[in-house]
Design a protein around this motif. Structure first.
Motif, PDB file in Angstrom:
ATOM      1  N   MET A   7      24.570  51.724  50.448  1.00 35.07           N
ATOM      2  CA  MET A   7      24.173  51.229  51.471  1.00 35.07           C
ATOM      3  C   MET A   7      24.439  49.703  51.493  1.00 35.07           C
ATOM      4  O   MET A   7      25.016  48.889  52.703  1.00 35.07           O
ATOM      5  CB  MET A   7      22.708  51.550  51.797  1.00 35.07           C
ATOM      6  CG  MET A   7      22.071  50.953  53.301  1.00 35.07           C
ATOM      7  SD  MET A   7      21.534  49.309  53.084  1.00 35.07           S
ATOM      8  CE  MET A   7      20.598  49.410  51.649  1.00 35.07           C
ATOM      9  N   LYS A  11      27.131  47.512  53.936  1.00 30.36           N
ATOM     10  CA  LYS A  11      26.520  46.520  54.880  1.00 30.36           C
ATOM     11  C   LYS A  11      27.372  45.249  54.812  1.00 30.36           C
ATOM     12  O   LYS A  11      27.563  44.532  56.041  1.00 30.36           O
ATOM     13  CB  LYS A  11      25.004  46.354  54.464  1.00 30.36           C
ATOM     14  CG  LYS A  11      24.471  45.308  55.480  1.00 30.36           C
ATOM     15  CD  LYS A  11      23.017  45.167  54.997  1.00 30.36           C
ATOM     16  CE  LYS A  11      22.434  43.660  54.799  1.00 30.36           C
ATOM     17  NZ  LYS A  11      21.282  43.533  54.345  1.00 30.36           N
ATOM     18  N   GLU A  75      15.800  46.999  52.641  1.00 28.67           N
ATOM     19  CA  GLU A  75      16.400  48.195  52.744  1.00 28.67           C
ATOM     20  C   GLU A  75      15.870  49.132  51.718  1.00 28.67           C
ATOM     21  O   GLU A  75      15.545  50.473  52.189  1.00 28.67           O
ATOM     22  CB  GLU A  75      17.787  48.078  52.449  1.00 28.67           C
ATOM     23  CG  GLU A  75      18.583  47.259  53.680  1.00 28.67           C
ATOM     24  CD  GLU A  75      18.598  45.890  53.726  1.00 28.67           C
ATOM     25  OE1 GLU A  75      18.131  45.163  52.844  1.00 28.67           O
ATOM     26  OE2 GLU A  75      19.182  45.175  54.384  1.00 28.67           O
TER      27      GLU A  75
END
Length: 84
Positions: A7, A11, A75
């Motif tokens: 992730m 990003k 996150e």
């Protein structure tokens, strides 16, 4: 942990690519033209022109990405519901 890594990389991928494209556009075309006249192939041009000219851009992207990863908190917190 692998999901958090994927992730975080996803990003920042677009931002880093924009910076690399700007770095590639900053390399003068005359260098490639001179190298091809001298008989350099595509791989040799990449190794002798592109990589050295992108070294400052690579250093900048590496430092900015590392700073961003040190600030990574929200996150993993959202993905793990606070570690539960």
């Amino acid at each position: 942990m692998p999901a958090i890594i994927v992730m975080a990389v996803w990003k920042n991928f677009g931002y880093n690519m924009i910076i690399f494209i700007a770095g590639l556009q900053n390399i003068p075309g005359e260098l490639y033209e001179a190298a091809s006249i001298d008989g350099a192939g595509r791989l040799q041009q990449f190794r002798s022109i592109t990589l050295p000219m992108l070294a400052p851009t690579t250093l900048f992207v590496s430092i900015i990405t590392m700073i961003g990863y040190f600030q990574l908190f929200a996150e993993p917190y959202v993905m793990t519901q606070g570690g539960r």
